[in-house]
Write a protein that holds these residues in place. Structure first.
Motif, PDB file in Angstrom:
ATOM      1  N   GLY A  29       0.831  -1.188   0.000  1.00  0.00           N
ATOM      2  CA  GLY A  29       0.000   0.000   0.000  1.00  0.00           C
ATOM      3  C   GLY A  29       0.868   1.241   0.000  1.00  0.00           C
ATOM      4  N   ILE A  30       0.302   2.338  -0.503  1.00  0.00           N
ATOM      5  CA  ILE A  30       1.047   3.598  -0.465  1.00  0.00           C
ATOM      6  C   ILE A  30       0.526   4.497   0.643  1.00  0.00           C
ATOM      7  CG2 ILE A  30       1.686   3.561  -2.892  1.00  0.00           C
ATOM      8  CD1 ILE A  30      -0.560   5.664  -3.332  1.00  0.00           C
ATOM      9  N   GLY A  31      -0.518   4.050   1.326  1.00  0.00           N
ATOM     10  CA  GLY A  31      -1.072   4.840   2.414  1.00  0.00           C
ATOM     11  C   GLY A  31      -2.391   4.273   2.874  1.00  0.00           C
ATOM     12  N   ALA A  32      -3.078   5.048   3.680  1.00  0.00           N
ATOM     13  CA  ALA A  32      -4.363   4.615   4.200  1.00  0.00           C
ATOM     14  C   ALA A  32      -5.320   5.798   4.191  1.00  0.00           C
ATOM     15  CB  ALA A  32      -4.209   4.083   5.615  1.00  0.00           C
ATOM     16  N   LEU A  33      -6.585   5.488   4.047  1.00  0.00           N
ATOM     17  CA  LEU A  33      -7.633   6.491   4.041  1.00  0.00           C
ATOM     18  C   LEU A  33      -8.584   6.164   5.179  1.00  0.00           C
ATOM     19  CD1 LEU A  33      -8.916   8.880   2.430  1.00  0.00           C
ATOM     20  CD2 LEU A  33     -10.249   7.147   1.232  1.00  0.00           C
ATOM     21  N   GLU A  34      -8.727   7.097   6.100  1.00  0.00           N
ATOM     22  CA  GLU A  34      -9.669   6.932   7.191  1.00  0.00           C
ATOM     23  C   GLU A  34     -10.923   7.706   6.816  1.00  0.00           C
ATOM     24  OE1 GLU A  34      -8.487   8.757  10.887  1.00  0.00           O
ATOM     25  OE2 GLU A  34      -9.665   7.321  12.032  1.00  0.00           O
ATOM     26  N   ILE A  35     -12.063   7.021   6.793  1.00  0.00           N
ATOM     27  CA  ILE A  35     -13.303   7.679   6.408  1.00  0.00           C
ATOM     28  C   ILE A  35     -14.394   7.359   7.416  1.00  0.00           C
ATOM     29  CG2 ILE A  35     -13.867   5.803   4.813  1.00  0.00           C
ATOM     30  CD1 ILE A  35     -15.365   8.001   3.159  1.00  0.00           C
ATOM     31  N   LEU A  80      -9.159   2.217   5.144  1.00  0.00           N
ATOM     32  CA  LEU A  80      -8.954   1.495   3.891  1.00  0.00           C
ATOM     33  C   LEU A  80      -7.561   1.782   3.339  1.00  0.00           C
ATOM     34  CD1 LEU A  80     -12.413   2.366   2.313  1.00  0.00           C
ATOM     35  CD2 LEU A  80     -11.771   0.217   3.391  1.00  0.00           C
ATOM     36  N   ASP A  81      -6.959   0.771   2.722  1.00  0.00           N
ATOM     37  CA  ASP A  81      -5.638   0.935   2.122  1.00  0.00           C
ATOM     38  C   ASP A  81      -5.744   1.666   0.787  1.00  0.00           C
ATOM     39  OD1 ASP A  81      -4.148  -0.427   4.095  1.00  0.00           O
ATOM     40  OD2 ASP A  81      -4.806  -2.344   3.276  1.00  0.00           O
ATOM     41  N   VAL A  82      -4.763   2.516   0.524  1.00  0.00           N
ATOM     42  CA  VAL A  82      -4.672   3.232  -0.749  1.00  0.00           C
ATOM     43  C   VAL A  82      -3.510   2.640  -1.533  1.00  0.00           C
ATOM     44  CG1 VAL A  82      -4.304   5.460  -1.863  1.00  0.00           C
ATOM     45  CG2 VAL A  82      -5.603   5.340   0.269  1.00  0.00           C
ATOM     46  N   PHE A  83      -3.754   2.298  -2.788  1.00  0.00           N
ATOM     47  CA  PHE A  83      -2.752   1.703  -3.666  1.00  0.00           C
ATOM     48  C   PHE A  83      -2.459   2.646  -4.826  1.00  0.00           C
ATOM     49  CE2 PHE A  83      -5.006  -1.639  -1.482  1.00  0.00           C
ATOM     50  CZ  PHE A  83      -3.963  -2.377  -0.956  1.00  0.00           C
ATOM     51  N   PRO A  84      -1.332   2.449  -5.522  1.00  0.00           N
ATOM     52  CA  PRO A  84      -0.995   3.346  -6.637  1.00  0.00           C
ATOM     53  C   PRO A  84      -2.115   3.452  -7.679  1.00  0.00           C
ATOM     54  CG  PRO A  84       0.869   1.948  -6.127  1.00  0.00           C
ATOM     55  CD  PRO A  84      -0.284   1.453  -5.295  1.00  0.00           C
ATOM     56  N   SER A  85      -2.876   2.396  -7.876  1.00  0.00           N
ATOM     57  CA  SER A  85      -3.932   2.419  -8.894  1.00  0.00           C
ATOM     58  C   SER A  85      -5.250   3.028  -8.389  1.00  0.00           C
ATOM     59  CB  SER A  85      -4.208   0.999  -9.379  1.00  0.00           C
ATOM     60  OG  SER A  85      -4.646   0.205  -8.292  1.00  0.00           O
ATOM     61  N   THR A  86      -5.313   3.376  -7.101  1.00  0.00           N
ATOM     62  CA  THR A  86      -6.542   3.916  -6.520  1.00  0.00           C
ATOM     63  C   THR A  86      -6.843   5.292  -7.109  1.00  0.00           C
ATOM     64  OG1 THR A  86      -6.115   2.749  -4.454  1.00  0.00           O
ATOM     65  CG2 THR A  86      -7.711   4.535  -4.375  1.00  0.00           C
ATOM     66  N   GLN A  87      -8.043   5.452  -7.680  1.00  0.00           N
ATOM     67  CA  GLN A  87      -8.404   6.730  -8.272  1.00  0.00           C
ATOM     68  C   GLN A  87      -9.571   7.419  -7.586  1.00  0.00           C
ATOM     69  OE1 GLN A  87      -8.786   6.517 -12.488  1.00  0.00           O
ATOM     70  NE2 GLN A  87      -6.818   5.516 -12.737  1.00  0.00           N
ATOM     71  N   GLU A  88     -10.523   6.615  -7.054  1.00  0.00           N
ATOM     72  CA  GLU A  88     -11.689   7.254  -6.459  1.00  0.00           C
ATOM     73  C   GLU A  88     -12.279   6.419  -5.329  1.00  0.00           C
ATOM     74  OE1 GLU A  88     -14.064   7.614  -9.984  1.00  0.00           O
ATOM     75  OE2 GLU A  88     -14.909   5.615  -9.755  1.00  0.00           O
ATOM     76  N   LEU A  89     -12.927   7.134  -4.426  1.00  0.00           N
ATOM     77  CA  LEU A  89     -13.686   6.513  -3.357  1.00  0.00           C
ATOM     78  C   LEU A  89     -15.158   6.632  -3.743  1.00  0.00           C
ATOM     79  CD1 LEU A  89     -14.086   5.418  -0.425  1.00  0.00           C
ATOM     80  CD2 LEU A  89     -14.187   7.811   0.293  1.00  0.00           C
ATOM     81  N   ARG A  90     -15.862   5.506  -3.771  1.00  0.00           N
ATOM     82  CA  ARG A  90     -17.294   5.499  -4.088  1.00  0.00           C
ATOM     83  C   ARG A  90     -18.069   5.212  -2.808  1.00  0.00           C
ATOM     84  NH1 ARG A  90     -19.301   4.984  -9.076  1.00  0.00           N
ATOM     85  NH2 ARG A  90     -17.826   5.141 -10.764  1.00  0.00           N
ATOM     86  N   CYS A  91     -19.044   6.056  -2.526  1.00  0.00           N
ATOM     87  CA  CYS A  91     -19.949   5.869  -1.392  1.00  0.00           C
ATOM     88  C   CYS A  91     -21.339   5.673  -1.981  1.00  0.00           C
ATOM     89  CB  CYS A  91     -19.939   7.090  -0.489  1.00  0.00           C
ATOM     90  SG  CYS A  91     -18.302   7.571   0.106  1.00  0.00           S
ATOM     91  N   ILE A  92     -21.880   4.470  -1.853  1.00  0.00           N
ATOM     92  CA  ILE A  92     -23.146   4.121  -2.480  1.00  0.00           C
ATOM     93  C   ILE A  92     -24.193   3.888  -1.394  1.00  0.00           C
ATOM     94  CG2 ILE A  92     -24.299   2.549  -4.077  1.00  0.00           C
ATOM     95  CD1 ILE A  92     -21.346   1.827  -5.002  1.00  0.00           C
ATOM     96  N   VAL A  93     -25.303   4.579  -1.503  1.00  0.00           N
ATOM     97  CA  VAL A  93     -26.373   4.459  -0.522  1.00  0.00           C
ATOM     98  C   VAL A  93     -27.452   3.535  -1.079  1.00  0.00           C
ATOM     99  CG1 VAL A  93     -28.038   5.707   0.908  1.00  0.00           C
ATOM    100  CG2 VAL A  93     -25.912   6.829   0.222  1.00  0.00           C
TER     101      VAL A  93
END
Length: 142
Positions: A29-35, A80-93
């Protein structure tokens, strides 16, 4: 609330799936995203609705618990882990935990490139439809 945490200093081992929890695969991973999924407002509702939010980042997917319809409050945080290919976060209700197209209420899409490391953002985001021609009401606070 969205916060980009620092990149890990070394690769970490994570479970591949629940069935084979003892089997691990190496993920760089290149980082992490806390949401944190906080609340929804003005969501369309039908009798028996118990909305949930699914978060999708790369191949990762997590879901909130269900909440009361209309103005649901979730107050749940995920890492959630962030990877080099990660482009967007989708939040679906969805209307219910049966997360399928028949229960779709709306979505928000947040480009990961727009998020700054170490910065915390909290905002209401208007829900979008599956296709751009449909009109939706409601918003999500993350």
């Amino acid at each position: 609330i969205i916060k980009v945490l620092k990149a890990p200093t070394e690769p970490k081992l994570v479970p591949q799936d629940d069935v084979a929890a003892r089997d691990f695969k190496l993920k760089m991973g290149i980082g992490a995203l806390e949401i944190a999924v906080l609340a929804g407002r003005d969501l369309p509702r039908s009798k028996g609705d118990t909305p949930v939010v699914e978060l999708r980042l790369s191949e990762q997917s997590v879901m909130t618990r269900s909440a009361d319809a209309g103005y649901p409050v979730w107050m749940q945080a995920f890492l959630l882990d962030v990877f080099p290919s990660t482009q967007e976060l989708r939040c679906i209700v969805y209307r219910s935990p049966q997360a399928d197209q028949d229960h779709f209420l709306g979505k928000i899409v947040l480009p990961v490139a727009d998020l700054e490391e170490g910065k915390t953002d909290e905002a209401w985001h208007d829900l979008e439809a599956q296709n751009s021609s449909a009109k939706l009401r409601g918003s999500l606070s993350v």
